[in-house]
Design an enzyme around this catalytic site. Structure first.
Site, PDB file in Angstrom:
ATOM      1  N   GLY A  10       9.855 -12.171  19.774  1.00  0.00           N
ATOM      2  CA  GLY A  10      10.807 -11.117  19.389  1.00  0.00           C
ATOM      3  C   GLY A  10      11.945 -11.686  18.576  1.00  0.00           C
ATOM      4  N   VAL A  13      17.561  -9.472  16.025  1.00  0.00           N
ATOM      5  CA  VAL A  13      18.892 -10.101  16.082  1.00  0.00           C
ATOM      6  C   VAL A  13      19.050 -11.040  17.285  1.00  0.00           C
ATOM      7  CG1 VAL A  13      21.369  -9.608  16.241  1.00  0.00           C
ATOM      8  CG2 VAL A  13      19.888  -8.078  14.969  1.00  0.00           C
ATOM      9  N   GLY A  15      16.814 -12.222  19.606  1.00  0.00           N
ATOM     10  CA  GLY A  15      15.816 -13.283  19.745  1.00  0.00           C
ATOM     11  C   GLY A  15      16.032 -14.414  18.745  1.00  0.00           C
ATOM     12  N   ASN A 106      17.804  -5.797  27.571  1.00  0.00           N
ATOM     13  CA  ASN A 106      18.607  -4.942  28.462  1.00  0.00           C
ATOM     14  C   ASN A 106      17.687  -4.000  29.225  1.00  0.00           C
ATOM     15  OD1 ASN A 106      21.209  -5.807  28.157  1.00  0.00           O
ATOM     16  ND2 ASN A 106      21.673  -4.421  26.465  1.00  0.00           N
ATOM     17  N   SER A 132      24.459 -11.632  28.125  1.00  0.00           N
ATOM     18  CA  SER A 132      25.612 -10.908  27.560  1.00  0.00           C
ATOM     19  C   SER A 132      26.371 -11.769  26.574  1.00  0.00           C
ATOM     20  CB  SER A 132      26.565 -10.458  28.664  1.00  0.00           C
ATOM     21  OG  SER A 132      27.684  -9.826  28.065  1.00  0.00           O
ATOM     22  N   GLY A 133      26.887 -11.103  25.563  1.00  0.00           N
ATOM     23  CA  GLY A 133      27.699 -11.815  24.564  1.00  0.00           C
ATOM     24  C   GLY A 133      27.346 -11.383  23.162  1.00  0.00           C
ATOM     25  N   LYS A 186      23.548  -7.515  35.351  1.00  0.00           N
ATOM     26  CA  LYS A 186      23.884  -7.246  33.941  1.00  0.00           C
ATOM     27  C   LYS A 186      24.271  -5.777  33.754  1.00  0.00           C
ATOM     28  CE  LYS A 186      24.395  -7.617  29.523  1.00  0.00           C
ATOM     29  NZ  LYS A 186      23.630  -6.908  28.586  1.00  0.00           N
ATOM     30  N   HIS A 189      27.718  -5.397  35.032  1.00  0.00           N
ATOM     31  CA  HIS A 189      28.589  -6.021  34.016  1.00  0.00           C
ATOM     32  C   HIS A 189      28.896  -4.996  32.919  1.00  0.00           C
ATOM     33  CE1 HIS A 189      29.013  -7.771  30.000  1.00  0.00           C
ATOM     34  NE2 HIS A 189      29.657  -8.776  30.568  1.00  0.00           N
ATOM     35  N   ASN A 190      27.870  -4.321  32.448  1.00  0.00           N
ATOM     36  CA  ASN A 190      28.070  -3.364  31.365  1.00  0.00           C
ATOM     37  C   ASN A 190      28.884  -2.150  31.827  1.00  0.00           C
ATOM     38  OD1 ASN A 190      26.418  -5.158  30.050  1.00  0.00           O
ATOM     39  ND2 ASN A 190      25.209  -3.600  29.029  1.00  0.00           N
ATOM     40  N   GLU A 193      32.299  -3.226  31.783  1.00  0.00           N
ATOM     41  CA  GLU A 193      32.684  -3.303  30.354  1.00  0.00           C
ATOM     42  C   GLU A 193      33.084  -1.904  29.837  1.00  0.00           C
ATOM     43  OE1 GLU A 193      29.668  -5.376  27.899  1.00  0.00           O
ATOM     44  OE2 GLU A 193      29.852  -3.706  26.506  1.00  0.00           O
ATOM     45  N   LYS A 264      24.287   3.318  25.026  1.00  0.00           N
ATOM     46  CA  LYS A 264      22.846   3.032  25.027  1.00  0.00           C
ATOM     47  C   LYS A 264      22.229   3.152  26.407  1.00  0.00           C
ATOM     48  CE  LYS A 264      22.177   0.263  20.906  1.00  0.00           C
ATOM     49  NZ  LYS A 264      21.990  -1.094  20.381  1.00  0.00           N
ATOM     50  N   ARG A 291      33.044   8.850  27.415  1.00  0.00           N
ATOM     51  CA  ARG A 291      32.242   8.662  26.189  1.00  0.00           C
ATOM     52  C   ARG A 291      31.476   9.939  25.861  1.00  0.00           C
ATOM     53  NH1 ARG A 291      29.670   2.681  25.248  1.00  0.00           N
ATOM     54  NH2 ARG A 291      31.394   1.486  26.090  1.00  0.00           N
ATOM     55  N   HIS A 451      26.753  21.455  60.677  1.00  0.00           N
ATOM     56  CA  HIS A 451      26.482  20.025  60.463  1.00  0.00           C
ATOM     57  C   HIS A 451      27.135  19.136  61.528  1.00  0.00           C
ATOM     58  CE1 HIS A 451      24.417  20.661  56.712  1.00  0.00           C
ATOM     59  NE2 HIS A 451      25.398  21.424  56.269  1.00  0.00           N
TER      60      HIS A 451
HETATM   61  P1  NBP Z   1      15.440  -4.640  19.221  1.00  0.00           P
HETATM   62  O1  NBP Z   1      15.833  -4.033  20.519  1.00  0.00           O
HETATM   63  O2  NBP Z   1      15.827  -3.918  17.983  1.00  0.00           O
HETATM   64  O3  NBP Z   1      13.851  -4.880  19.199  1.00  0.00           O
HETATM   65  C1  NBP Z   1      13.236  -5.379  18.062  1.00  0.00           C
HETATM   66  C2  NBP Z   1      12.185  -6.383  18.457  1.00  0.00           C
HETATM   67  O4  NBP Z   1      11.253  -5.784  19.358  1.00  0.00           O
HETATM   68  C3  NBP Z   1      11.405  -6.853  17.249  1.00  0.00           C
HETATM   69  O5  NBP Z   1      11.090  -8.208  17.416  1.00  0.00           O
HETATM   70  C4  NBP Z   1      10.162  -5.968  17.321  1.00  0.00           C
HETATM   71  O6  NBP Z   1       9.042  -6.500  16.672  1.00  0.00           O
HETATM   72  C5  NBP Z   1       9.937  -5.966  18.804  1.00  0.00           C
HETATM   73  N1  NBP Z   1       9.005  -4.942  19.277  1.00  0.00           N
HETATM   74  C6  NBP Z   1       9.108  -3.596  19.300  1.00  0.00           C
HETATM   75 BR1  NBP Z   1      10.491  -2.637  18.608  1.00  0.00          BR
HETATM   76  N2  NBP Z   1       8.061  -2.984  19.833  1.00  0.00           N
HETATM   77  C7  NBP Z   1       7.225  -3.974  20.173  1.00  0.00           C
HETATM   78  C8  NBP Z   1       5.965  -3.994  20.777  1.00  0.00           C
HETATM   79  N3  NBP Z   1       5.374  -2.865  21.174  1.00  0.00           N
HETATM   80  N4  NBP Z   1       5.364  -5.194  20.972  1.00  0.00           N
HETATM   81  C9  NBP Z   1       5.970  -6.325  20.584  1.00  0.00           C
HETATM   82  N5  NBP Z   1       7.187  -6.374  20.014  1.00  0.00           N
HETATM   83  C10 NBP Z   1       7.810  -5.211  19.807  1.00  0.00           C
HETATM   84  O7  NBP Z   1      15.982  -6.159  19.133  1.00  0.00           O
HETATM   85  P2  NBP Z   1      17.394  -6.761  19.500  1.00  0.00           P
HETATM   86  O8  NBP Z   1      18.491  -5.906  18.982  1.00  0.00           O
HETATM   87  O9  NBP Z   1      17.345  -8.192  19.123  1.00  0.00           O
HETATM   88  O10 NBP Z   1      17.434  -6.645  21.084  1.00  0.00           O
HETATM   89  C11 NBP Z   1      16.480  -7.268  21.935  1.00  0.00           C
HETATM   90  C12 NBP Z   1      16.820  -6.948  23.359  1.00  0.00           C
HETATM   91  O11 NBP Z   1      18.128  -7.442  23.639  1.00  0.00           O
HETATM   92  C13 NBP Z   1      16.893  -5.456  23.689  1.00  0.00           C
HETATM   93  O12 NBP Z   1      16.462  -5.245  24.998  1.00  0.00           O
HETATM   94  C14 NBP Z   1      18.341  -5.114  23.570  1.00  0.00           C
HETATM   95  O13 NBP Z   1      18.716  -4.017  24.356  1.00  0.00           O
HETATM   96  C15 NBP Z   1      18.960  -6.374  24.042  1.00  0.00           C
HETATM   97  N6  NBP Z   1      20.272  -6.567  23.414  1.00  0.00           N
HETATM   98  C16 NBP Z   1      21.180  -7.200  24.073  1.00  0.00           C
HETATM   99  C17 NBP Z   1      22.408  -7.399  23.508  1.00  0.00           C
HETATM  100  C18 NBP Z   1      23.387  -8.124  24.269  1.00  0.00           C
HETATM  101  O14 NBP Z   1      24.553  -8.177  23.930  1.00  0.00           O
HETATM  102  N7  NBP Z   1      22.952  -8.746  25.317  1.00  0.00           N
HETATM  103  C19 NBP Z   1      22.742  -6.972  22.240  1.00  0.00           C
HETATM  104  C20 NBP Z   1      21.788  -6.350  21.575  1.00  0.00           C
HETATM  105  C21 NBP Z   1      20.558  -6.164  22.181  1.00  0.00           C
HETATM  106  P3  NBP Z   1       8.736  -6.085  15.146  1.00  0.00           P
HETATM  107  O15 NBP Z   1       9.545  -7.005  14.309  1.00  0.00           O
HETATM  108  O16 NBP Z   1       7.295  -6.292  15.027  1.00  0.00           O
HETATM  109  O17 NBP Z   1       9.145  -4.631  14.981  1.00  0.00           O
END
Ligand code: NBP
Length: 472
Positions: A10, A13, A15, A106, A132-133, A186, A189-190, A193, A264, A291, A451
């Site tokens: 994955g 962003v 990954g 998430n 987180s971050g 987590k 945490h959110n 937040e 979200k 919100r 009751h």
């Molecule tokens: P996204 O949540 O936008 O997911 C995109 C990724 O998922 C791409 O690599 C895409 O592959 C893959 N994908 C999808 Br969509 N469907 C798929 C499937 N059926 N099989 C395999 N791969 C699949 O990415 P992100 O924004 O980097 O977030 C990743 C995770 O981190 C999410 O759970 C998100 O909620 C969480 N997150 C956390 C924070 C934080 O601050 N901790 C911030 C942002 C996100 P492709 O390229 O082939 O479409």
């Protein structure tokens, strides 16, 4: 060839940044993505940062797995929900007993628990990991909340600790419990937040519309507050956001941003979890509700036309009171969040280490703050689980709650919606009142539903002799 210390699937962003962080710490990471073009893009980025030598790109899933050293640790960083389940099914035929899937998105903690229960009997260790971050954190050091298979955590521990944020040299990464424990923490945490951000927005509203301060002046106040007990990432960035100028118009950017907040889901999940556990978490619930109402801009404008613009705050408001009000509201909100975790821990047999959770939130994550350092120190000393009863915080709260009261009272009279701050105050006043009013609720419940109620010295299941109200 088996060369990679860990695998990561994955490359969006989160990954990509996590993979670069792993490579930078000296570990070799195999990377894979459903759409192969993303792997090529990632390699360009890795090369530009001089890290491509530590990355093994593989577009074929079987070949990707084959490059990872056994027992394998495979991070999944794909979109939360069905994609995670699909990815698990794709991976299963290629994994051996003892290998682990580390799901770092998430995810809803109940999904994580379900996946853990599904994979454990197959001999695959499942770790649900809260990261987180944001983007910056993933690249340079996030806070990492680990739950799931303990043995496989030990295999991945050195890498996860290496990539995590550090506070005074201590990694902000810890194993918190089995099953969905990591993703639950987590989620809370959110939720916290959400509360922090809502209360910051509420005091900004008082500054803007009550004290007539422009964004630059408000920014200066947040910058000043960041040097005191409120010192935190969110207070720091509030100072920056308020200071930003729109290059097209030269106006303060914050004045141009539409006042509709998105969400979200993790805030809603924490509010639901609190409700299901029977834990009052009014600050988190208030923040989620605020919100939701912010999103109804058209309705709000129509209602303003009917009821008129607010009267505004009359009399002098002190910025010192505003600072203390925010601190008191924050203490209540954290007390509630930690109470939710304590209850969930007991209910799920997680044995969540509350002091450790406060510790790993001190750096890397969005709610990082000086306050959490105080909190972890207080929890390490032991004693009460509700923060409002932890000795170090009793003094702060005694000093700060009169200011919260002043601000909420002034806000109410001036028609300011201090949703979270007033919810925190009401919780505090409910929590500290020895004699409440639920006796009348019990009487009413017995009247219409038999009751029963409890009477001192006579025990529970007492009933009143009520008049009939048939035919009212
Ligand atoms: P996204 O949540 O936008 O997911 C995109 C990724 O998922 C791409 O690599 C895409 O592959 C893959 N994908 C999808 Br969509 N469907 C798929 C499937 N059926 N099989 C395999 N791969 C699949 O990415 P992100 O924004 O980097 O977030 C990743 C995770 O981190 C999410 O759970 C998100 O909620 C969480 N997150 C956390 C924070 C934080 O601050 N901790 C911030 C942002 C996100 P492709 O390229 O082939 O479409």
């Amino acid at each position: 060839m088996t060369t990679a210390d860990i695998g990561l699937i994955g490359l969006a962003v989160m990954g990509s940044n996590l993979a670069l962080n792993i490579a930078e710490k000296g570990y070799t990471v195999a990377v894979h993505n459903r759409t192969a073009a993303r792997i090529d893009d990632f390699m360009v980025m890795a090369k530009a940062q001089g890290l491509d030598g530590k990355v093994v790109p593989e577009a074929d899933l079987a070949a990707f797995i084959a490059t990872i050293k056994q027992p394998r640790s495979v991070i999944i960083m794909v979109k939360a929900g069905a994609p995670v389940d699909e990815m698990i099914e794709h991976l299963l035929p290629h994994l051996d007993a003892g290998d682990a899937i580390l799901e770092c998105g998430n995810s809803l903690y109940t999904d994580t628990q379900r996946r853990f229960d599904y994979l454990t009997p197959k001999g695959i260790g499942y770790l649900g990991i809260g990261v987180s971050g944001g983007e910056e954190g993933a690249r340079h050091g996030p806070s990492i909340m680990v739950g799931g298979a303990e043995q496989q955590w030990k295999n991945a521990q050195p890498i996860l600790e290496a990539i995590s944020a550090k506070f005074n040299g201590e990694p902000c990464c810890a194993y918190l419990g089995v099953g969905g424990a990591g993703h639950f923490v987590k989620t809370i945490h959110n939720g916290i937040e959400y509360g922090d951000m809502q209360m910051i927005a509420e005091v900004y509203g008082v500054m803007r519309d009550g004290l007539g301060m422009n964004p630059t002046a408000a920014s200066e106040v947040f910058k000043e507050w960041n040097k005191g007990p409120l010192n935190s990432y969110l207070i720091e960035i509030a100072g920056h956001v308020l200071a930003a100028v729109d290059p097209q118009t030269g106006k303060p950017l914050v004045d141009l941003i539409i006042d509709k907040a998105g969400q979200k889901g993790t805030g809603v999940w924490s509010a639901i979890a609190a409700q299901l556990l029977g834990v009052p978490a009014t600050a988190i619930e208030g923040a989620v509700a605020a919100r939701a109402i912010s999103a109804r801009k058209d309705e709000r404008l129509a209602a303003e036309a009917v009821y008129g613009k607010r009267t505004g705050i009359s009399g002098q408001l002190d910025l010192g009171d505003l600072e203390k009000a925010l601190l008191a509201g924050k203490i209540v909100s954290y007390a509630q969040g930690f109470d939710v975790m304590a209850r969930a821990s007991a209910e799920n047999g997680w044995n969540l280490p509350l002091a450790t959770i406060a510790k790993i939130w001190r750096a890397g994550c969005i709610i990082r703050s000086r306050f959490l350092d105080q909190m972890s120190a207080a929890y390490v000393k032991g004693g009460a689980t509700n923060l409002l009863m932890v000795p170090d915080f009793i003094g702060i709260m005694k000093d700060a709650h009169p200011s919260l009261r002043k601000i909420v009272a002034a806000g109410a009279l001036g028609e300011f919606p201090l949703v979270c701050l007033s919810a925190s105050l009401a919780y505090f006043d409910s929590y500290r009142q020895g004699r409440g009013t639920a006796n009348l609720i019990q009487g009413l419940r017995d009247f219409f539903g038999a009751h029963g109620f409890e009477i001192e010295g006579r025990g529970a299941d007492q009933h009143g002799k009520w008049p009939s109200t048939l035919g009212f």
